[in-house]
Motif scaffolding. Structure first.
Motif, PDB file in Angstrom:
ATOM      1  N   GLU A 143      28.962 -67.538 -47.318  1.00 30.57           N
ATOM      2  CA  GLU A 143      28.186 -67.555 -46.077  1.00 30.57           C
ATOM      3  C   GLU A 143      27.059 -66.540 -46.022  1.00 30.57           C
ATOM      4  O   GLU A 143      26.130 -66.699 -45.224  1.00 30.57           O
ATOM      5  CB  GLU A 143      29.130 -67.315 -44.885  1.00 30.57           C
ATOM      6  N   TYR A 144      27.128 -65.505 -46.840  1.00 29.25           N
ATOM      7  CA  TYR A 144      26.145 -64.429 -46.720  1.00 29.25           C
ATOM      8  C   TYR A 144      24.718 -64.927 -46.849  1.00 29.25           C
ATOM      9  O   TYR A 144      23.876 -64.663 -45.976  1.00 29.25           O
ATOM     10  CB  TYR A 144      26.431 -63.366 -47.774  1.00 29.25           C
ATOM     11  N   GLU A 145      24.398 -65.669 -47.899  1.00 25.57           N
ATOM     12  CA  GLU A 145      23.011 -66.122 -48.137  1.00 25.57           C
ATOM     13  C   GLU A 145      22.548 -67.048 -47.028  1.00 25.57           C
ATOM     14  O   GLU A 145      21.390 -66.968 -46.587  1.00 25.57           O
ATOM     15  CB  GLU A 145      22.896 -66.797 -49.504  1.00 25.57           C
ATOM     16  N   GLN A 146      23.438 -67.929 -46.598  1.00 28.99           N
ATOM     17  CA  GLN A 146      23.051 -68.873 -45.545  1.00 28.99           C
ATOM     18  C   GLN A 146      22.769 -68.145 -44.225  1.00 28.99           C
ATOM     19  O   GLN A 146      21.759 -68.408 -43.569  1.00 28.99           O
ATOM     20  CB  GLN A 146      24.175 -69.909 -45.339  1.00 28.99           C
ATOM     21  N   VAL A 147      23.651 -67.213 -43.885  1.00 19.99           N
ATOM     22  CA  VAL A 147      23.448 -66.463 -42.648  1.00 19.99           C
ATOM     23  C   VAL A 147      22.181 -65.623 -42.755  1.00 19.99           C
ATOM     24  O   VAL A 147      21.384 -65.531 -41.805  1.00 19.99           O
ATOM     25  CB  VAL A 147      24.675 -65.565 -42.374  1.00 19.99           C
ATOM     26  N   ARG A 148      21.963 -65.042 -43.901  1.00 16.02           N
ATOM     27  CA  ARG A 148      20.770 -64.215 -44.111  1.00 16.02           C
ATOM     28  C   ARG A 148      19.502 -65.054 -44.012  1.00 16.02           C
ATOM     29  O   ARG A 148      18.514 -64.636 -43.399  1.00 16.02           O
ATOM     30  CB  ARG A 148      20.881 -63.539 -45.476  1.00 16.02           C
ATOM     31  N   ALA A 149      19.558 -66.252 -44.611  1.00 15.46           N
ATOM     32  CA  ALA A 149      18.374 -67.124 -44.611  1.00 15.46           C
ATOM     33  C   ALA A 149      18.020 -67.625 -43.222  1.00 15.46           C
ATOM     34  O   ALA A 149      16.849 -67.819 -42.908  1.00 15.46           O
ATOM     35  CB  ALA A 149      18.625 -68.296 -45.541  1.00 15.46           C
ATOM     36  N   THR A 150      19.027 -67.820 -42.382  1.00 18.05           N
ATOM     37  CA  THR A 150      18.769 -68.339 -41.042  1.00 18.05           C
ATOM     38  C   THR A 150      18.345 -67.246 -40.073  1.00 18.05           C
ATOM     39  O   THR A 150      18.033 -67.523 -38.917  1.00 18.05           O
ATOM     40  CB  THR A 150      20.021 -69.027 -40.470  1.00 18.05           C
ATOM     41  N   GLY A 151      18.383 -66.020 -40.553  1.00 22.09           N
ATOM     42  CA  GLY A 151      17.936 -64.921 -39.705  1.00 22.09           C
ATOM     43  C   GLY A 151      19.024 -64.331 -38.844  1.00 22.09           C
ATOM     44  O   GLY A 151      18.754 -63.420 -38.057  1.00 22.09           O
ATOM     45  N   VAL A 167      32.284 -52.698 -40.385  1.00 21.07           N
ATOM     46  CA  VAL A 167      32.314 -54.161 -40.453  1.00 21.07           C
ATOM     47  C   VAL A 167      33.745 -54.683 -40.335  1.00 21.07           C
ATOM     48  O   VAL A 167      33.962 -55.869 -40.077  1.00 21.07           O
ATOM     49  CB  VAL A 167      31.660 -54.685 -41.751  1.00 21.07           C
ATOM     50  N   ALA A 168      34.737 -53.802 -40.537  1.00 19.93           N
ATOM     51  CA  ALA A 168      36.142 -54.200 -40.404  1.00 19.93           C
ATOM     52  C   ALA A 168      36.941 -53.022 -39.872  1.00 19.93           C
ATOM     53  O   ALA A 168      36.592 -51.854 -40.091  1.00 19.93           O
ATOM     54  CB  ALA A 168      36.714 -54.659 -41.745  1.00 19.93           C
ATOM     55  N   VAL A 169      38.026 -53.341 -39.174  1.00 18.25           N
ATOM     56  CA  VAL A 169      38.872 -52.339 -38.525  1.00 18.25           C
ATOM     57  C   VAL A 169      40.331 -52.707 -38.765  1.00 18.25           C
ATOM     58  O   VAL A 169      40.702 -53.886 -38.687  1.00 18.25           O
ATOM     59  CB  VAL A 169      38.597 -52.290 -37.003  1.00 18.25           C
ATOM     60  N   LEU A 170      41.157 -51.699 -39.056  1.00 15.31           N
ATOM     61  CA  LEU A 170      42.602 -51.902 -39.181  1.00 15.31           C
ATOM     62  C   LEU A 170      43.314 -50.818 -38.385  1.00 15.31           C
ATOM     63  O   LEU A 170      43.002 -49.638 -38.522  1.00 15.31           O
ATOM     64  CB  LEU A 170      43.047 -51.833 -40.649  1.00 15.31           C
ATOM     65  N   MET A 171      44.264 -51.225 -37.550  1.00 14.53           N
ATOM     66  CA  MET A 171      45.063 -50.270 -36.797  1.00 14.53           C
ATOM     67  C   MET A 171      46.536 -50.589 -36.997  1.00 14.53           C
ATOM     68  O   MET A 171      46.928 -51.754 -37.061  1.00 14.53           O
ATOM     69  CB  MET A 171      44.725 -50.320 -35.306  1.00 14.53           C
ATOM     70  N   GLU A 172      47.339 -49.528 -37.079  1.00 15.56           N
ATOM     71  CA  GLU A 172      48.794 -49.664 -37.234  1.00 15.56           C
ATOM     72  C   GLU A 172      49.489 -48.925 -36.113  1.00 15.56           C
ATOM     73  O   GLU A 172      49.022 -47.869 -35.672  1.00 15.56           O
ATOM     74  CB  GLU A 172      49.215 -49.089 -38.593  1.00 15.56           C
ATOM     75  N   ASN A 173      50.621 -49.485 -35.639  1.00 16.28           N
ATOM     76  CA  ASN A 173      51.413 -48.786 -34.635  1.00 16.28           C
ATOM     77  C   ASN A 173      52.803 -49.391 -34.567  1.00 16.28           C
ATOM     78  O   ASN A 173      53.107 -50.374 -35.259  1.00 16.28           O
ATOM     79  CB  ASN A 173      50.732 -48.822 -33.268  1.00 16.28           C
ATOM     80  N   VAL A 174      53.644 -48.809 -33.743  1.00 20.85           N
ATOM     81  CA  VAL A 174      55.003 -49.321 -33.572  1.00 20.85           C
ATOM     82  C   VAL A 174      54.968 -50.627 -32.791  1.00 20.85           C
ATOM     83  O   VAL A 174      54.023 -50.885 -32.032  1.00 20.85           O
ATOM     84  CB  VAL A 174      55.896 -48.299 -32.847  1.00 20.85           C
ATOM     85  N   GLU A 209      20.302 -54.152 -37.351  1.00 19.52           N
ATOM     86  CA  GLU A 209      19.897 -53.751 -38.694  1.00 19.52           C
ATOM     87  C   GLU A 209      20.984 -52.926 -39.368  1.00 19.52           C
ATOM     88  O   GLU A 209      21.143 -52.981 -40.593  1.00 19.52           O
ATOM     89  CB  GLU A 209      18.606 -52.947 -38.604  1.00 19.52           C
ATOM     90  N   VAL A 210      21.759 -52.179 -38.577  1.00 17.77           N
ATOM     91  CA  VAL A 210      22.832 -51.360 -39.133  1.00 17.77           C
ATOM     92  C   VAL A 210      23.855 -52.238 -39.854  1.00 17.77           C
ATOM     93  O   VAL A 210      24.233 -51.969 -41.005  1.00 17.77           O
ATOM     94  CB  VAL A 210      23.514 -50.535 -38.022  1.00 17.77           C
ATOM     95  N   ILE A 211      24.327 -53.273 -39.180  1.00 18.77           N
ATOM     96  CA  ILE A 211      25.316 -54.165 -39.795  1.00 18.77           C
ATOM     97  C   ILE A 211      24.703 -54.908 -40.972  1.00 18.77           C
ATOM     98  O   ILE A 211      25.350 -55.102 -42.015  1.00 18.77           O
ATOM     99  CB  ILE A 211      25.864 -55.150 -38.744  1.00 18.77           C
ATOM    100  N   ARG A 216      33.587 -57.876 -37.991  1.00 18.05           N
ATOM    101  CA  ARG A 216      32.380 -58.287 -37.308  1.00 18.05           C
ATOM    102  C   ARG A 216      32.341 -59.807 -37.225  1.00 18.05           C
ATOM    103  O   ARG A 216      32.697 -60.505 -38.167  1.00 18.05           O
ATOM    104  CB  ARG A 216      31.145 -57.774 -38.054  1.00 18.05           C
ATOM    105  N   ARG A 217      31.904 -60.303 -36.085  1.00 15.39           N
ATOM    106  CA  ARG A 217      31.950 -61.746 -35.835  1.00 15.39           C
ATOM    107  C   ARG A 217      31.132 -62.532 -36.844  1.00 15.39           C
ATOM    108  O   ARG A 217      31.419 -63.702 -37.122  1.00 15.39           O
ATOM    109  CB  ARG A 217      31.440 -62.011 -34.413  1.00 15.39           C
ATOM    110  N   GLU A 218      30.135 -61.909 -37.451  1.00 15.14           N
ATOM    111  CA  GLU A 218      29.315 -62.603 -38.451  1.00 15.14           C
ATOM    112  C   GLU A 218      30.089 -62.879 -39.732  1.00 15.14           C
ATOM    113  O   GLU A 218      29.705 -63.749 -40.519  1.00 15.14           O
ATOM    114  CB  GLU A 218      28.076 -61.762 -38.762  1.00 15.14           C
ATOM    115  N   ILE A 219      31.168 -62.129 -39.971  1.00 18.19           N
ATOM    116  CA  ILE A 219      31.911 -62.253 -41.229  1.00 18.19           C
ATOM    117  C   ILE A 219      32.909 -63.395 -41.195  1.00 18.19           C
ATOM    118  O   ILE A 219      33.066 -64.146 -42.165  1.00 18.19           O
ATOM    119  CB  ILE A 219      32.623 -60.921 -41.538  1.00 18.19           C
ATOM    120  N   THR A 220      33.610 -63.550 -40.093  1.00 13.47           N
ATOM    121  CA  THR A 220      34.642 -64.586 -39.998  1.00 13.47           C
ATOM    122  C   THR A 220      34.908 -64.902 -38.539  1.00 13.47           C
ATOM    123  O   THR A 220      34.578 -64.107 -37.652  1.00 13.47           O
ATOM    124  CB  THR A 220      35.947 -64.122 -40.677  1.00 13.47           C
TER     125      THR A 220
END
Length: 498
Positions: free
Chosen positions: A488-496, A145-152, A3-5, A203-207
């Motif tokens: 994809e949002y509506e379709q994913v939402r509709a399918t539960g 829902v998304a993460v970005l990391m930077e380093n050498v 429910e959080v995501i 998040r895997r649901e996004i892409t």
């Protein structure tokens, strides 16, 4: 899906700005890039007091709680959320960005660590190298829902460990799709050839795939940069693979058909000239801390490059009519030497030229009837006043005079020590770059404020992610999120599935 995501994706689908938490934020290079794309900078974690204050001044002016240093090893996510009034950790943040300190990953720091610890692989035990685990702890708590990391780049081969790959593996167990690559800032409009590792996760649901931003500019990188990339990637190559690099993504290609990279002259040419030798002779340049309390007017209007115009007019970060931090180092011994160097010259060339200048000084004194005896106290004093003391065999890259028609080489935190790595290309000015010029080379707009005096400001700038590089990554994240919500949002939402 939890429910959080679901709630976070629904919030973003309604058009609300993504809320960003910047970890190991420094003064805010990543934050500024995301801010420029309409993301809300909800908070930051930064240990250095000056950098933390800079971040607070620029993104939360007047709110003292956002200007205080935070030690991520002793302040947990829940305590931070309470301190910054973010609400509960589950719902407070949509995106986490940041770069754990890179010093422990950089090859240049390992010999020193070995020497201090008297251990052949002491760098493996540097606690800074484990800070990425704290980063993951915050991801677990805030559930972005998304993460970005930077380093050498050396994060790909840290004592035989591929840190980037390990982080991706951990994120994938937490429900993310993740990938990493190497990007050079010069390909994204930054007047600096700066190679860094960037890791993206959703998040895997996004892409189901990771895409990095396409380059907008092109430059032929010097051999050293290609070599650095080759070293970083050597354990990813077939036949020499220590750990399967399943999440590595080849960088988007930059081609000569793109517009040329921004040059040092385009970045700095409009800034007021500082003639170091003249100011020294007139007593206007003296020893002591360089504070930012003397505004320097831009001066007479000239033809501005597109880049200079952007630095002057960045929305919310305009400087007005004057700069407050256009200050330089007091280096009286070296100004005449700087004037004699050619663009591209490094310390061996500088040392050789200094010895020529020393011989010239001896000859002048001899013609004046003052022949100085070799190895005498007077001889050594004169030599010391002209010739730098460093061994050119041990410090070949300590100095560098910039080319005006190319991007600058990588700015490092060591700018806070001496700035010799970036000697101004203008022979007449004959000096190292100013704080504001360093900021320009990192793509910080002229109205961005740095806390402290000159040295801490240089260090903050050298440690930062260039804001224009960050903006390119923020743009790509926006594109990915928008594609999900449109297709994809509506379709994913509709399918539960949500």
């Amino acid at each position: 899906m939890s429910e959080v995501i679901l709630n976070k994706l629904a919030r973003l689908h309604s058009g609300k700005a993504p809320r960003v938490l910047d970890l190991f934020a420094g003064c805010g290079g990543l934050s500024l890039g995301f801010h420029s794309k309409g993301f809300e900078i909800a908070g930051a974690v930064e240990l250095d007091p000056h950098a933390a204050r800079s971040h607070g001044m620029n993104f939360h002016p007047g709110l003292e709680t956002h200007a205080q240093p935070v030690d991520i090893t002793s302040v947990g996510p829940e305590e931070l959320a309470k301190k910054l009034s973010l609400g509960d950790t589950d719902h407070a943040i949509d995106i986490i960005i940041g770069g754990p300190p890179c010093q422990a990953f950089a090859r240049v720091g390992r010999p020193k660590l070995r020497e201090v610890d008297e251990h052949p692989e002491a760098f493996r035990h540097d606690p800074r190298a484990r800070l990425y685990q704290e980063y993951l702890h915050y991801v677990e708590a805030f559930k972005p829902v998304a993460v970005l990391m930077e380093n050498v780049p050396d994060a790909l081969n840290h004592g035989g460990q591929n840190i980037a790959e390990e982080i991706c593996e951990v994120l994938e167990t937490k429900g993310y799709v993740a990938g990493y690559t190497l990007l050079n800032a010069a390909y994204y409009g930054v007047p600096q050839m700066r190679e860094r590792m960037f890791l993206l996760a959703y998040r895997r649901e996004i892409t189901d795939s990771i895409v990095f931003p396409k380059p907008t500019h092109w430059v032929q990188l010097p051999p050293g940069y290609e070599g650095s990339r080759a070293v970083a990637l050597k354990f990813l190559k077939r036949g020499n693979l220590i750990k399967g690099a399943f999440d590595y993504i080849a960088p988007p290609e930059a081609t000569a058909e793109l517009i040329p990279a921004v040059t040092a002259f385009q970045a700095l040419g409009d800034l007021p000239a500082i003639f170091a030798r003249k100011e020294l002779a007139e007593g206007r340049l003296t020893r002591g801390a360089r504070r930012f309390d003397q505004p320097v007017p831009y001066g007479q209007a000239i033809q501005l490059s597109d880049y200079a115009r952007l630095m002057r007019s960045w929305s919310g970060f305009e400087a007005g009519n004057a700069l407050s931090d256009h200050v330089i180092r007091y280096l009286p011994r070296d100004y005449p030497l700087f004037a004699r160097l050619k663009p591209g010259d490094q310390y061996p060339q500088a040392f050789k030229q200094a010895k020529v200048m020393f011989q010239e000084a001896l000859e002048v004194r001899a013609k004046q009837g003052n022949t100085i005896v070799e190895d005498s106290a007077e001889y050594e004093a004169l030599k010391k006043s002209i010739v730098p003391p460093y061994d050119p065999g041990k410090f070949p890259n300590k100095w560098r005079k910039m080319w005006q028609d190319a991007p600058a080489r990588t700015l490092m935190a060591h700018l806070g020590k001496d700035s010799y790595s970036h000697i101004h290309y203008d022979h007449d000015q004959a000096r190292t770059i100013s704080v504001r010029e360093a900021a320009r080379l990192q793509s910080f707009p002229d109205g961005f404020k740095f806390s402290g005096t000159m040295n801490p400001a240089f260090r903050q700038i050298g440690n930062a992610v260039p804001p224009l590089m960050a903006k390119a990554l923020a743009t790509q994240i926006s594109i990915t999120l928008k594609a999900f919500h449109e297709n994809e949002y509506e379709q994913v939402r509709a399918t539960g599935a949500l």
